[in-house]
Design a protein around this motif. Sequence first.
Motif, short mmCIF file in Angstrom:
data_model
loop_
_atom_site.label_atom_id
_atom_site.label_comp_id
_atom_site.label_asym_id
_atom_site.label_seq_id
_atom_site.Cartn_x
_atom_site.Cartn_y
_atom_site.Cartn_z
N THR A 49 0.83 -1.22 0.00
CA THR A 49 0.00 0.00 0.00
C THR A 49 0.86 1.26 0.00
O THR A 49 0.34 2.37 -0.04
N ILE A 77 -6.62 1.22 -4.91
CA ILE A 77 -6.70 0.38 -3.72
C ILE A 77 -7.58 0.94 -2.61
O ILE A 77 -7.74 2.15 -2.46
N TYR A 79 -7.96 0.31 1.62
CA TYR A 79 -7.11 -0.28 2.67
C TYR A 79 -7.77 -0.09 4.03
O TYR A 79 -8.07 1.03 4.43
#
Length: 356
Positions: A49, A77, A79
């Motif tokens: 990440t 993404i 997270y």
Amino acid sequence: MVVINGIKKTYKDDKIAVRNLSFALPKGECFGYLGINGVGKTTEIKMLTGDILPTQGIATLGGFDILTQQLKLRRLIGYCPQLDALIDLLSLREHLELFAKIKGTLSGGNKLKLSVAIAMIGSPTIIFLDEPPTGMDPVSYEFMGDIIADVSTANKESTVVLTTHSMEECEALCTRVGIMVGGRLRCLGSVQHLKSRFSDGFMIDSKLNVPSTEMVGNFYTTTIKTHCPEAADFESRLTRDQVKNYAIIWVNLIDSFGVQENQFTTYDSFLRNTFPNVELLERQNEHCRLKLHDDHQNQSLLLSNVFAKMEAIKHNVALKEYSVCQTSLEKNFNSFASQQDEEKGVPRGMEVKKYV
Ligand SMILES: Nc1ncnc2c1ncn2[C@@H]1O[C@H](COP(=O)(O)OP(=O)(O)OP(=O)(O)O)[C@@H](O)[C@H]1O
């Protein structure tokens, strides 16, 4: 969608948290990362990440390099970090506004739900969930599981990487599972594959027939009267009151116990003649639980073979019902986790040299 090639992370104190990790995940996969505390799961996710930089190796998410294309990659993404780190996801103003509103009103579990929801916003292509269910109530936990399954395996919209300590969660949600030990991925595959590959056998739960009055009577005539005439005479010596008050019940109980013992002994010896390594784990009245150990040298110990043999046995013994199941994923995990100590030393070829 996720391609990891030789990723390694060494922290400042020479601690190797992740060692030369390589694997790839396609779109629509829900990947479960298992491993005891401190094996390197969070470190691995943090490298992907962009929270921390890898010491060595390369990785791409959705085709973007984690080292050089972080900005593009971040759009892909979602997270949900292990610790409550909402602060990293909001601007200062948003952070102050949000916390001014929610301070004191959100419990730990609700904060977690918020974090999972934030990770899912905008249907990201790759979603990292670092131990999300910790502290969540069962209803929310199930709801979250449904959402994860929807976006990954069902609708194939996203790739989900989930670190967890829950084998149940892995079995329920994940298409593939990796078990990490000492910073290395020690195995990777579907839950069923891992079970078949590393399972150490099968559990058989059985229920034998409850002895019928006729069987108990026969046992009395054939066994007690033959081998123990004094006891057989017992009934005739009882007074009417004794018969009325329980004594006869005791005789019946002893006979019934004898029948059960005979049934079990026959069943047990059939099993031992059929399977190479049988262990009795538990027995209570007509119920018993046995383990068929598999040393992986005997090819015949496949689930289908075990069932076929049980079906053949059942006509010769007083078996009312039975079930066969593979040993759980938890058992496999525990055997990997126990290798953690061996992994503590620096493996050959991985030494960290200090230059002064
Ligand atoms: N900033 C750091 N500096 C030095 N060592 C660290 C640092 N962060 C983690 N470690 C060490 O690296 C190893 C891997 O830690 P990591 O947090 O990745 O494990 P984990 O598998 O996610 O554990 P958990 O299940 O407890 O979350 C541990 O031994 C940990 O102590």
